[in-house]
Scaffold this motif. Sequence first.
Motif, PDB file in Angstrom:
ATOM      1  N   LYS A 187       0.810  -1.224   0.000  1.00 54.86           N
ATOM      2  CA  LYS A 187       0.000   0.000   0.000  1.00 54.86           C
ATOM      3  C   LYS A 187       0.842   1.273   0.000  1.00 54.86           C
ATOM      4  N   GLN A 188       1.919   1.259   0.768  1.00 57.58           N
ATOM      5  CA  GLN A 188       2.721   2.472   0.902  1.00 57.58           C
ATOM      6  C   GLN A 188       3.784   2.598  -0.195  1.00 57.58           C
ATOM      7  N   PHE A 189       4.322   1.448  -0.632  1.00 57.69           N
ATOM      8  CA  PHE A 189       5.456   1.497  -1.562  1.00 57.69           C
ATOM      9  C   PHE A 189       5.197   0.765  -2.877  1.00 57.69           C
ATOM     10  N   HIS A 190       4.000   0.141  -3.010  1.00 58.18           N
ATOM     11  CA  HIS A 190       3.600  -0.528  -4.258  1.00 58.18           C
ATOM     12  C   HIS A 190       4.597  -1.604  -4.684  1.00 58.18           C
ATOM     13  N   THR A 191       5.149  -2.298  -3.712  1.00 56.32           N
ATOM     14  CA  THR A 191       6.028  -3.425  -3.991  1.00 56.32           C
ATOM     15  C   THR A 191       5.639  -4.582  -3.070  1.00 56.32           C
ATOM     16  N   ASP A 192       6.263  -5.740  -3.293  1.00 58.38           N
ATOM     17  CA  ASP A 192       5.974  -6.915  -2.469  1.00 58.38           C
ATOM     18  C   ASP A 192       7.238  -7.369  -1.749  1.00 58.38           C
ATOM     19  N   ILE A 193       7.030  -8.004  -0.614  1.00 59.14           N
ATOM     20  CA  ILE A 193       8.142  -8.655   0.074  1.00 59.14           C
ATOM     21  C   ILE A 193       8.349 -10.023  -0.562  1.00 59.14           C
ATOM     22  N   GLU A 194       9.570 -10.315  -0.942  1.00 58.07           N
ATOM     23  CA  GLU A 194       9.896 -11.620  -1.508  1.00 58.07           C
ATOM     24  C   GLU A 194      10.688 -12.417  -0.477  1.00 58.07           C
ATOM     25  N   VAL A 195      10.483 -13.723  -0.476  1.00 59.10           N
ATOM     26  CA  VAL A 195      11.180 -14.569   0.498  1.00 59.10           C
ATOM     27  C   VAL A 195      11.711 -15.815  -0.197  1.00 59.10           C
ATOM     28  N   PHE A 196      12.916 -16.192   0.183  1.00 56.46           N
ATOM     29  CA  PHE A 196      13.554 -17.402  -0.356  1.00 56.46           C
ATOM     30  C   PHE A 196      14.212 -18.129   0.806  1.00 56.46           C
ATOM     31  N   SER A 197      13.963 -19.426   0.919  1.00 52.94           N
ATOM     32  CA  SER A 197      14.529 -20.195   2.032  1.00 52.94           C
ATOM     33  C   SER A 197      15.060 -21.530   1.527  1.00 52.94           C
ATOM     34  N   GLN A 198      16.297 -21.836   1.915  1.00 51.55           N
ATOM     35  CA  GLN A 198      16.930 -23.091   1.483  1.00 51.55           C
ATOM     36  C   GLN A 198      18.127 -23.400   2.385  1.00 51.55           C
ATOM     37  N   ASN A 199      18.314 -24.680   2.655  1.00 59.05           N
ATOM     38  CA  ASN A 199      19.461 -25.145   3.434  1.00 59.05           C
ATOM     39  C   ASN A 199      19.603 -24.437   4.792  1.00 59.05           C
ATOM     40  N   GLY A 200      18.488 -24.245   5.443  1.00 58.08           N
ATOM     41  CA  GLY A 200      18.527 -23.633   6.770  1.00 58.08           C
ATOM     42  C   GLY A 200      18.757 -22.138   6.781  1.00 58.08           C
ATOM     43  N   GLU A 201      18.724 -21.502   5.626  1.00 57.08           N
ATOM     44  CA  GLU A 201      18.943 -20.052   5.525  1.00 57.08           C
ATOM     45  C   GLU A 201      17.729 -19.396   4.862  1.00 57.08           C
ATOM     46  N   THR A 202      17.441 -18.177   5.262  1.00 59.46           N
ATOM     47  CA  THR A 202      16.275 -17.452   4.733  1.00 59.46           C
ATOM     48  C   THR A 202      16.706 -16.059   4.309  1.00 59.46           C
ATOM     49  N   LEU A 203      16.119 -15.607   3.199  1.00 62.41           N
ATOM     50  CA  LEU A 203      16.422 -14.262   2.689  1.00 62.41           C
ATOM     51  C   LEU A 203      15.117 -13.552   2.343  1.00 62.41           C
ATOM     52  N   PHE A 204      14.849 -12.464   3.069  1.00 61.24           N
ATOM     53  CA  PHE A 204      13.707 -11.600   2.757  1.00 61.24           C
ATOM     54  C   PHE A 204      14.221 -10.403   1.950  1.00 61.24           C
ATOM     55  N   THR A 205      13.495 -10.046   0.894  1.00 61.00           N
ATOM     56  CA  THR A 205      13.911  -8.937   0.031  1.00 61.00           C
ATOM     57  C   THR A 205      12.824  -7.869  -0.023  1.00 61.00           C
ATOM     58  N   LEU A 206      13.210  -6.624   0.278  1.00 59.16           N
ATOM     59  CA  LEU A 206      12.312  -5.471   0.187  1.00 59.16           C
ATOM     60  C   LEU A 206      12.830  -4.547  -0.896  1.00 59.16           C
ATOM     61  N   ARG A 207      11.906  -3.950  -1.632  1.00 61.59           N
ATOM     62  CA  ARG A 207      12.278  -2.922  -2.601  1.00 61.59           C
ATOM     63  C   ARG A 207      11.543  -1.642  -2.236  1.00 61.59           C
ATOM     64  N   VAL A 208      12.302  -0.614  -1.879  1.00 60.10           N
ATOM     65  CA  VAL A 208      11.739   0.644  -1.404  1.00 60.10           C
ATOM     66  C   VAL A 208      12.097   1.764  -2.394  1.00 60.10           C
ATOM     67  N   PRO A 209      11.102   2.538  -2.842  1.00 57.32           N
ATOM     68  CA  PRO A 209      11.416   3.671  -3.739  1.00 57.32           C
ATOM     69  C   PRO A 209      12.327   4.685  -3.051  1.00 57.32           C
ATOM     70  N   LYS A 210      13.245   5.265  -3.810  1.00 56.44           N
ATOM     71  CA  LYS A 210      14.119   6.284  -3.236  1.00 56.44           C
ATOM     72  C   LYS A 210      13.316   7.504  -2.801  1.00 56.44           C
ATOM     73  N   SER A 211      12.221   7.751  -3.526  1.00 54.20           N
ATOM     74  CA  SER A 211      11.351   8.886  -3.184  1.00 54.20           C
ATOM     75  C   SER A 211       9.906   8.473  -3.335  1.00 54.20           C
ATOM     76  N   VAL A 212       9.148   8.449  -2.228  1.00 56.54           N
ATOM     77  CA  VAL A 212       7.753   8.041  -2.303  1.00 56.54           C
ATOM     78  C   VAL A 212       6.897   9.099  -2.991  1.00 56.54           C
ATOM     79  N   SER A 213       7.394  10.326  -3.080  1.00 54.69           N
ATOM     80  CA  SER A 213       6.629  11.395  -3.717  1.00 54.69           C
ATOM     81  C   SER A 213       6.489  11.175  -5.212  1.00 54.69           C
ATOM     82  N   SER A 214       7.352  10.358  -5.810  1.00 52.50           N
ATOM     83  CA  SER A 214       7.301  10.108  -7.262  1.00 52.50           C
ATOM     84  C   SER A 214       6.418   8.928  -7.598  1.00 52.50           C
ATOM     85  N   PHE A 215       5.761   8.329  -6.586  1.00 54.14           N
ATOM     86  CA  PHE A 215       4.923   7.163  -6.825  1.00 54.14           C
ATOM     87  C   PHE A 215       3.480   7.443  -6.449  1.00 54.14           C
TER      88      PHE A 215
END
Length: 439
Positions: free
Chosen positions: A411-439
């Motif tokens: 809602k705030q940044f128009h992106t999704d949280i992505e998650v990848f998990s394998q071999n006992g390790e997890t990686l969450f990925t966020l994508r944040v706009p440099k400027s929310v005023s341009s979105f």
Amino acid sequence: MIKKFEEYFSSGWEFAEDEYVLKSKYQMMNIGIILASVSVLYGVFLNQIMGKPTLSFVELSLFLINIVLFVLLRKDQKYLLPIAHIETALMTLLILYLIYFGDPLNLKHVWIYTYPIVILYFKNEKHALAWIIFLLISVAAAPVQPFIHIHYNIYQITTLVLVFSILTLIVFFYHVKMKEARALIYAQSEMLKAQIEELTKKEKIMTIQSKQAVMGEMISMIAHQWRQPLSSITLNISNFQVKRLLGKDNCDKELDRILDNISDTAVYLSDTINDFQTYFHPNKESSEIEISELINKAINFTLPRIKDTKITIELSCEKEIVVQTYANEIIQVLLNIMNNAVDELLKRAIDNPKVVVYVFEEDAYIRIEIYDNAGGIKDEDIESIFEPYFSTKGKNGTGLGLYMSQMIMQKQFHTDIEVFSQNGETLFTLRVPKSVSSF
């Protein structure tokens, strides 16, 4: 362009969503008046050529009446019903005039086939059918009435009446089905609005619950952060009292040192409160902040939980990047993800337990990756972790943290949280706009 046409044919009036029938009547009334005006002008032209001034006068009079009615439709909505009556009567009389006084070779009788289409929009079904029956009876009586000599024979009139009746039935049932369809669409639209309102209420409740859950964790963190400084103040005061009782010298210098220490500790405690107060402030205005500073605020909130443990939280950032963003929302998302990782690391005996936050620059976005080696997420759970009330912590989990984090990102940044998990390790990925005023 389409909107201007709609406004024009709606006589410039604004209509609510539930006034679609009234809007259709205005549109059909305008279209009918315009087409009728064009038709009578064409008739005036042909009658002048054919040397029929009487019929030209009648059609010219109808044209002038249509102009007046067209203007009145735009003047006041109270004129709609009287104009509908007038237009219905005029159209009925015109068609009867063409049948009783017209020549079949001129084919002007074909206008009768537009009658049911127009009348069903001018009137309700009951009144429209009454006018149609009146017209049918009047046309059918034309060959047998003794007063006016007509040029149509019985066969022509019968064919005209039969085709007109069939067309009327087709138009009538189409009109009824369209009315039912519009009513169904409107009912479904209202139902959808009610469901959206209900979902909005539930989402607000979830937001409050999520905030309360995070607040509980925050209070625990404040307790952790304040315990050591408060202990330090107490220890300094106790030491000073002991030294004074023992009659040691340099009490004044020692007092100054202790007061300075207490003052610094008080400032630290005040800063801690300010940080938490900023987090819970409901201000949605964006602020300019360096991304490392923003992430470090989230990390600092988490540090009391890992004190006296082997867990480490690291930040890896390529360079200083200033962003214009909703800082509190980003902190909440980071806290939810990092706290989940810390929960798992505390629960499991992991060698070299750690959480690492990576920051990368990507055009108009900042990519934030949160890595942990807390054992990973099960394949059967990974598809459900962003669903509301889904938790792998049993009674200790609300199931709202990751759900609300995903909602914030969408809602705030128009992106999704992505998650990848394998071999006992997890990686969450966020994508944040440099400027929310341009979105």
